[in-house]
Design a protein around this motif. Sequence first.
Motif, mmCIF file in Angstrom:
data_model
loop_
_atom_site.group_PDB
_atom_site.id
_atom_site.type_symbol
_atom_site.label_atom_id
_atom_site.label_comp_id
_atom_site.label_asym_id
_atom_site.label_seq_id
_atom_site.Cartn_x
_atom_site.Cartn_y
_atom_site.Cartn_z
ATOM 1 N N ALA A 265 0.829 -1.208 0.000
ATOM 2 C CA ALA A 265 0.000 0.000 0.000
ATOM 3 C C ALA A 265 0.863 1.257 0.000
ATOM 4 N N ALA A 266 1.914 1.261 0.799
ATOM 5 C CA ALA A 266 2.802 2.432 0.842
ATOM 6 C C ALA A 266 3.559 2.597 -0.466
ATOM 7 N N ALA A 267 4.006 1.485 -1.044
ATOM 8 C CA ALA A 267 4.726 1.560 -2.318
ATOM 9 C C ALA A 267 3.833 2.114 -3.415
ATOM 10 N N TRP A 268 2.563 1.722 -3.409
ATOM 11 C CA TRP A 268 1.631 2.255 -4.404
ATOM 12 C C TRP A 268 1.476 3.768 -4.246
ATOM 13 N N THR A 269 1.340 4.241 -3.019
ATOM 14 C CA THR A 269 1.177 5.682 -2.833
ATOM 15 C C THR A 269 2.427 6.437 -3.285
ATOM 16 N N ALA A 270 3.607 5.866 -3.039
ATOM 17 C CA ALA A 270 4.839 6.534 -3.463
ATOM 18 C C ALA A 270 4.922 6.613 -4.975
ATOM 19 N N SER A 271 4.651 5.506 -5.654
ATOM 20 C CA SER A 271 4.718 5.489 -7.111
ATOM 21 C C SER A 271 3.665 6.407 -7.718
ATOM 22 N N ALA A 272 2.461 6.359 -7.164
ATOM 23 C CA ALA A 272 1.391 7.216 -7.671
ATOM 24 C C ALA A 272 1.694 8.687 -7.425
ATOM 25 N N ALA A 273 2.302 9.002 -6.288
ATOM 26 C CA ALA A 273 2.614 10.399 -5.970
ATOM 27 C C ALA A 273 3.628 10.975 -6.950
ATOM 28 N N VAL A 274 4.676 10.216 -7.241
ATOM 29 C CA VAL A 274 5.670 10.686 -8.198
ATOM 30 C C VAL A 274 5.049 10.832 -9.588
ATOM 31 N N THR A 275 4.210 9.873 -9.957
ATOM 32 C CA THR A 275 3.524 9.938 -11.248
ATOM 33 C C THR A 275 2.650 11.186 -11.329
ATOM 34 N N ALA A 276 1.858 11.433 -10.298
ATOM 35 C CA ALA A 276 0.978 12.604 -10.291
ATOM 36 C C ALA A 276 1.763 13.903 -10.375
ATOM 37 N N ALA A 277 2.912 13.926 -9.722
ATOM 38 C CA ALA A 277 3.690 15.166 -9.636
ATOM 39 C C ALA A 277 4.441 15.494 -10.914
ATOM 40 N N TYR A 278 4.804 14.481 -11.712
ATOM 41 C CA TYR A 278 5.741 14.749 -12.811
ATOM 42 C C TYR A 278 5.361 14.141 -14.159
ATOM 43 N N ALA A 279 4.422 13.227 -14.238
ATOM 44 C CA ALA A 279 4.155 12.539 -15.498
ATOM 45 C C ALA A 279 3.479 13.463 -16.508
ATOM 46 N N PRO A 280 3.712 13.246 -17.789
ATOM 47 C CA PRO A 280 3.030 14.030 -18.820
ATOM 48 C C PRO A 280 1.628 13.481 -19.067
ATOM 49 N N ALA A 281 0.791 14.283 -19.680
ATOM 50 C CA ALA A 281 -0.560 13.839 -20.004
ATOM 51 C C ALA A 281 -0.563 12.802 -21.111
ATOM 52 N N GLU A 282 0.439 12.837 -21.979
ATOM 53 C CA GLU A 282 0.507 11.916 -23.117
ATOM 54 C C GLU A 282 1.862 11.215 -23.140
ATOM 55 N N GLY A 283 1.842 9.963 -23.587
ATOM 56 C CA GLY A 283 3.073 9.226 -23.758
ATOM 57 C C GLY A 283 3.694 9.496 -25.116
ATOM 58 N N ALA A 284 4.862 8.901 -25.330
ATOM 59 C CA ALA A 284 5.578 9.043 -26.594
ATOM 60 C C ALA A 284 6.156 7.686 -26.968
ATOM 61 N N PRO A 285 6.342 7.420 -28.250
ATOM 62 C CA PRO A 285 6.884 6.116 -28.655
ATOM 63 C C PRO A 285 8.282 5.877 -28.092
ATOM 64 N N CYS A 286 8.591 4.612 -27.882
ATOM 65 C CA CYS A 286 9.918 4.225 -27.419
ATOM 66 C C CYS A 286 10.422 3.108 -28.329
ATOM 67 N N ALA A 287 11.592 3.296 -28.895
ATOM 68 C CA ALA A 287 12.128 2.319 -29.837
ATOM 69 C C ALA A 287 12.630 1.083 -29.102
ATOM 70 N N PRO A 288 12.440 -0.104 -29.670
ATOM 71 C CA PRO A 288 13.003 -1.316 -29.075
ATOM 72 C C PRO A 288 14.527 -1.312 -29.173
ATOM 73 N N VAL A 289 15.159 -2.140 -28.355
ATOM 74 C CA VAL A 289 16.622 -2.228 -28.377
ATOM 75 C C VAL A 289 17.030 -3.679 -28.583
ATOM 76 N N SER A 290 18.209 -3.862 -29.133
ATOM 77 C CA SER A 290 18.760 -5.208 -29.348
ATOM 78 C C SER A 290 20.060 -5.319 -28.567
ATOM 79 N N LEU A 291 19.936 -5.241 -27.241
ATOM 80 C CA LEU A 291 21.087 -5.298 -26.356
ATOM 81 C C LEU A 291 20.832 -6.316 -25.260
ATOM 82 N N THR A 292 21.878 -6.909 -24.734
ATOM 83 C CA THR A 292 21.749 -7.795 -23.585
ATOM 84 C C THR A 292 21.645 -6.958 -22.314
ATOM 85 N N PRO A 293 21.154 -7.551 -21.219
ATOM 86 C CA PRO A 293 21.144 -6.799 -19.957
ATOM 87 C C PRO A 293 22.524 -6.290 -19.567
ATOM 88 N N GLU A 294 23.551 -7.089 -19.792
ATOM 89 C CA GLU A 294 24.911 -6.675 -19.446
ATOM 90 C C GLU A 294 25.332 -5.466 -20.276
#
Length: 338
Positions: A265-294
Motif C-alpha cells: 500500500a505504501a509503495a503504491w502511494t509513493a509510485s502514484a505520488a511521483v507519477t501525479a507530480a511529474y508525469a506528462p498527459a501523453e506518452g511518446a513512442p519508445c524504440a526497441p533495443v537489441s542489447l543484452t542486460p549486461e
Amino acid sequence: MDDSTGTLDEALERLHASGPERGGWLSNHAPMAVEALVRHGQATAVHRWIDHYAPNLEELPPPTGTLTAADAAGALGDPARMTDWVLFFGRQLDERPWREVLAEWWPRLLPGIAGGATHPVIRTGHAVRTLLESGEAGTTGPRRAELAHALGYWAARHQPLPALATLAPAPSAAAALDAVPLVPEQEGGIRERLARLTAFPAWGAAPDPETARERLVELVTAATHRYATHGHAEPVMLVHAATAPNAVLRALPALPRELWAPSLAAAWTASAAVTAAYAPAEGAPCAPVSLTPEEVFARAAAHGDDHTIKFTDTALDVGGPLALAAAVRSVELNPPAF
C-alpha cells in the motif's frame, strides 16, 4: 553479489563521512549507485565514479544531541536531527540484529515513504538487499552502517502525504498509474507538488502476503515500462516511480510477512505520488533495443548519471525487452555525468 575485492565495503566506508544530503535538500545518491555498480560487474569503476561524484558530497552535519528510544517519536520528520537519527540507528544496529531493528521501524517509517522525494526508502532498499545476500558472516560493519544511514535519513525526512480521496478501482497496476490524476500546474519542487495531491485510484489491496508480493512485482514492472513512454516529461524525477516500489520489494524478504500488505500500500502511494507530480498527459513512442542486460548496464555505467544507474538496476530486476528499452531511454534522456 560477487564482491570478493571488497570494493563495496571500501566505497561505503569512504562515503559514510558524508551526509545523506547536500544543499539542505538534494540527496546523496552515491551509496545506492556504487551498490548497483558493484552488483553488475562494474566494481573497477567505483572509486573513479566516487572521485567524479565527490563535489556533490557534504560532510555529515554535527549531531545536535543524543536521540533515545524514548524521545524518537518526537523527532520523526525533523531534518535538523538527521545525524542524531543516523547515530541512533547505528547504536541500535550495534546492539540488536539488523532484521529486528528493521522490523520494528519499518511500519513506523512507511507512512512517510514519500519524504525526501522517496530517496530514503530507495537507499534502505539497496542496503537491505546487500545485507540479505551477505549472510551472517558477510554482514560487515560498513553494510550495517549503511542501513543506519538509510534509516536515519528516512526518519529525518519522514513526511506523510496529505489526506487523499479514493477513486474508482483500477484492474491492474498499469491501469492504475494511467488513471492517477496529475497535479495541476506541475511546477515547483516535489514538496510543493505533493501538497497538491487530491486522489488516487484504488489499487493493490491484497488478501494475503504472497498476493501483496505479486502485486508489488506488478507495480514495479508497470512503472518501469511506463518510463519508456512517459519518462521524457521529467527524466530524473520519474525514475522514482519505479525505484521506490522496487526498494520496498527488495526489503520484503527481511520483513515479517504481516508487513507485506501495508508495504504494498505504501509503495503504491509513493509510485502514484511521483507519477501525479511529474508525469506528462501523453506518452511518446519508445524504440526497441537489441542489447543484452549486461550491455545495457554497461551503457548506464559509462553514462555515469546516478539516477540512470539506479533505474537501470531496477530495469534489470524487471527484465524483458520493454524494461531494457526503458533503461536505454533513461540513458538518452538524462544528462551524462562523464
